[in-house]
Write an enzyme that holds these catalytic residues in place. Structure first.
Site, PDB file in Angstrom:
ATOM      1  CG  ASP A   7      73.400  53.324  58.193  1.00 53.89           C
ATOM      2  OD1 ASP A   7      73.971  54.424  58.254  1.00 53.89           O
ATOM      3  OD2 ASP A   7      72.915  52.867  57.136  1.00 53.89           O
ATOM      4  CD  GLU A 146      78.003  55.655  56.554  1.00 55.33           C
ATOM      5  OE1 GLU A 146      78.002  56.078  55.381  1.00 55.33           O
ATOM      6  OE2 GLU A 146      77.681  56.348  57.532  1.00 55.33           O
ATOM      7  CG  ASP A 169      77.416  54.194  51.167  1.00 55.97           C
ATOM      8  OD1 ASP A 169      76.331  54.749  50.893  1.00 55.97           O
ATOM      9  OD2 ASP A 169      77.712  53.853  52.326  1.00 55.97           O
TER      10      ASP A 169
HETATM   11  P1  ADP Z   1      71.900  58.133  54.331  1.00 59.59           P
HETATM   12  O1  ADP Z   1      72.550  56.818  54.580  1.00 59.59           O
HETATM   13  O2  ADP Z   1      72.857  59.207  53.967  1.00 59.59           O
HETATM   14  O3  ADP Z   1      70.978  58.558  55.389  1.00 59.59           O
HETATM   15  P2  ADP Z   1      70.184  56.757  52.478  1.00 59.59           P
HETATM   16  O4  ADP Z   1      71.068  55.640  52.071  1.00 59.59           O
HETATM   17  O5  ADP Z   1      69.052  56.455  53.360  1.00 59.59           O
HETATM   18  O6  ADP Z   1      71.027  57.965  53.039  1.00 59.59           O
HETATM   19  O7  ADP Z   1      69.678  57.445  51.138  1.00 59.59           O
HETATM   20  C1  ADP Z   1      68.876  58.563  51.180  1.00 59.59           C
HETATM   21  C2  ADP Z   1      68.909  59.227  49.843  1.00 59.59           C
HETATM   22  O8  ADP Z   1      68.527  58.300  48.832  1.00 59.59           O
HETATM   23  C3  ADP Z   1      67.938  60.387  49.760  1.00 59.59           C
HETATM   24  O9  ADP Z   1      68.606  61.509  49.222  1.00 59.59           O
HETATM   25  C4  ADP Z   1      66.866  59.872  48.802  1.00 59.59           C
HETATM   26  O10 ADP Z   1      66.357  60.904  48.000  1.00 59.59           O
HETATM   27  C5  ADP Z   1      67.628  58.895  47.958  1.00 59.59           C
HETATM   28  N1  ADP Z   1      66.759  57.870  47.368  1.00 59.59           N
HETATM   29  C6  ADP Z   1      66.114  56.869  48.002  1.00 59.59           C
HETATM   30  N2  ADP Z   1      65.376  56.145  47.139  1.00 59.59           N
HETATM   31  C7  ADP Z   1      65.586  56.702  45.925  1.00 59.59           C
HETATM   32  C8  ADP Z   1      65.099  56.428  44.596  1.00 59.59           C
HETATM   33  N3  ADP Z   1      64.270  55.436  44.358  1.00 59.59           N
HETATM   34  N4  ADP Z   1      65.532  57.235  43.598  1.00 59.59           N
HETATM   35  C9  ADP Z   1      66.371  58.246  43.830  1.00 59.59           C
HETATM   36  N5  ADP Z   1      66.850  58.565  45.037  1.00 59.59           N
HETATM   37  C10 ADP Z   1      66.472  57.804  46.074  1.00 59.59           C
HETATM   38 MG    MG Z   2      74.037  55.519  54.548  1.00 60.95          MG
END
Ligand code: ADP
Ligand code: MG
Length: 577
Positions: A7, A146, A169
């Site tokens: 991922d 995804e 997502d």
């Molecule tokens: P990606 O798959 O795009 O890399 P993720 O699924 O890892 O992203 O999500 C990352 C995002 O989720 C970040 O912008 C982070 O700020 C947000 N995030 C993670 N935990 C929380 C939370 N508890 N509350 C609000 N936002 C969150």
């Molecule tokens: Mg993601």
């Protein structure tokens, strides 16, 4: 040959492998599952990826790159120190780091992967992702969506499912909606929609610009003049955003222009209600793709059985409330929203490997964007070029093969330059040009000579175009799948050579680098009277690292950690691993 599932996220990346009949997450060098998708180029030219690079983003933003997934499919380069890199190059560094973690974890060489992309990625973005894989020394056996990967995880564990599901997502940088039907172990994707410029990071940015406004400042001005101040504030806002899940209000003080936090400065208090008010415009933007997906699936919102949440940003309370009220039911978050996609990628890998544990699973997907060619239209007796004629409509189940007949527009026209586009615009130029194909051998004669265009599109986003001229029987074929249609093999070779020269920060020293970067970041936050003490300990630690003697630096490391915990700093290395 083991295929790992990856991922590759905007904010965080992770990988998994299918082992002992289930998907297993692979830990990083720090024992964590998530690897921040952040790349730093240190002053000595070494490339650093992940947690340690993320720490540096606050103190040395000019040496760090993040959010580059948003630039996939573009030619834009990101300057890191005195070198610049494109999005696939930076992504290849992240992939390389995941690959070496997997090799360490599995004790074998890994050279194949399934990589996930947002469902709404277009073909250029998908090709850029494949290219990133190649640059990292990985054969990308499949690129999957995804939300589809997330659904695979749900389908894998919940065997008796018979439902219409909507997967929402919201990651760090992209937003995807997918509607699917699950029946026994058959998974049928019905429609996908999304936005590739909307994610959790926009929520953080929005918070930062509102906080600046409270201090009477404008974010554009601060960004331009005081990047360190903005970098520190964003990091504070990111922390605060997560805290607002559990607390009613948070306090944020304005970092100095050089990026230090001065505890004596008066902070502003931000109440959860105020934060939620700021986020409303972003939440509203979620609805358009949701409505489009429901429309394309030809469903009513009441016909959906469940709403599944994927991606870190769906943890936001205001988002869950917003969706519950608009979609009239409480969304579910059964599995860790950070991990379901990587696990699904590993399940997809198992499907490709014909693993017996998934032999009863079947999955079909759709193409997220319309595919077609440029045509001329007859208006008032005159042919006007530049219009888009769809051949495969968006949300058609793939693999698919469709044919349409076209004809020449002028007498004695023996050639047609076929331009293949992807998108929803009425005019060709509003869509994405995927490639071109020259059709010749049309016999001389009147205008209106027919030729048949067949598009075949497969789950990996490979488009095959076949044109037959019935009068001559001549056939033209083109596979539109090159990593980057605007790049020739020589340019690719140049990139490979450039990356071969890149030196990576040694994996076994990453733990030390992370601690050092962490301490350098919090140095800007500790009260003045402690700063000196911490600085002194960092000198000792750095000195011990230079000695290269583990017994020496392990001692210094332990002392640092004791100091940190006794002063209330949580350096949670490996806590989620
Ligand atoms: P990606 O798959 O795009 O890399 P993720 O699924 O890892 O992203 O999500 C990352 C995002 O989720 C970040 O912008 C982070 O700020 C947000 N995030 C993670 N935990 C929380 C939370 N508890 N509350 C609000 N936002 C969150
Ligand atoms: Mg993601």
């Amino acid at each position: 040959m083991t295929i790992i599932g990856i991922d590759l996220g905007t904010t965080n990346s992770l990988s998994a492998v299918f082992e002992s009949e289930r998907p297993v997450l692979i830990p990083s060098a720090h024992g964590r599952y998530l690897t921040p998708s952040v790349v730093a180029r240190l002053e000595d030219g070494q490339i650093l990826v992940g947690d340690a690079a993320k720490e540096l983003r606050v103190t040395k933003p000019h040496l760090c790159a993040s959010r580059f997934k948003r630039l996939m499919g573009t030619q834009e380069a990101i300057q890191l120190g005195n070198q610049s890199f494109t999005a696939p190059e930076l992504s290849s560094f992240v992939l390389r780091s995941l690959k070496s973690d997997a090799e360490k974890f599995l004790s074998k060489t890994i050279s194949k992967a399934v990589i996930t992309v947002p469902a709404y990625f277009n073909d250029l973005q998908r090709r850029a992702t494949r290219f990133a894989g190649e640059l990292a020394g990985l054969e990308v056996v499949r690129v999957i969506n995804e939300p589809t990967a997330a659904a695979l995880t749900y389908g894998f564990y919940d065997r008796d499912l018979r439902k219409k599901l909507m997967v929402i997502d919201l990651g760090g940088g992209t937003f995807d909606v997918t509607i699917m039907e699950v029946f026994e172990r058959m998974l049928e994707i019905i429609a996908s929609a999304g936005e590739s410029m909307l994610g959790g990071e926009d929520f953080t940015d929005k918070m930062a610009s509102n906080v600046l406004m409270k201090f009477g400042l404008q974010s554009e001005v601060v960004e331009h003049k005081y990047p360190l101040q903005l970098a520190r504030l964003k990091q504070k806002c990111e922390e605060a955003k997560l805290k607002l899940l559990a607390t009613e209000a948070v306090e944020i003080s304005l970092p100095s222009q050089s990026g230090d936090v001065d505890p004596s400065k008066q902070p502003v208090s931000i109440h959860r209600d105020e934060f939620e008010k700021w986020m409303e415009p972003l939440l509203t933007r979620l609805m358009r793709p949701i409505e489009r997906a429901i429309g394309d699936a030809n469903l009513d919102v009441n016909q959906l059985d469940e709403i599944l949440l994927v991606g870190g940003a769906t943890r936001m309370d205001c988002l869950q409330k917003f969706l519950a009220s608009r979609l009239k039911r409480k969304p579910l978050c059964q599995y860790n929203p950070d991990e379901v996609v990587a696990m699904g990628a590993a399940i997809q890998a198992a499907l490709i490997e014909d693993n017996a544990a998934v032999e009863d699973m079947v999955m079909t997907d759709v193409c997220p964007h319309t595919l077609g060619i440029e045509v001329s239209k007859l208006f008032g007796g005159e042919f006007i070029p530049g219009y888009f004629e769809p051949i495969i409509h968006r949300n058609t189940t793939i693999p698919v093969s469709k044919e349409k007949q076209f004809s020449t527009v002028s007498a004695n026209q023996t050639e047609v330059q076929l331009r293949v586009y992807q998108g929803e615009g009425r005019r060709a130029e509003d869509n994405l040009l995927l490639g071109e194909l020259k059709v010749d051998g049309i016999p001389l004669g009147r205008s209106g000579a027919p030729f048949d265009v067949r598009f075949s599109y497969d789950p990996s986003g490979i488009l095959e175009v076949e044109v037959v001229v019935p009068q001559s029987g001549k056939t033209h074929r083109a596979v539109i799948s090159h990593p980057d249609s605007r790049m020739n093999p020589k340019q690719v070779e140049q990139i490979v050579r450039k990356l071969q020269k890149v030196k990576f920060y040694p994996r076994d020293l990453l733990e030390n680098k992370l601690l050092l970067s962490y301490c350098e970041r919090i140095l800007g936050e500790v009260p003045i009277h402690l700063r000196e003490e911490l600085n002194g300990m960092l000198d000792v630690f750095e000195n011990s690292l230079r000695s290269g003697d583990p017994s020496f630096y392990e001692l210094a490391r332990n002392q640092l950690r004791i100091w940190l915990s006794s002063h209330g700093f949580t350096f949670d290395e490996g806590s989620d691993g």
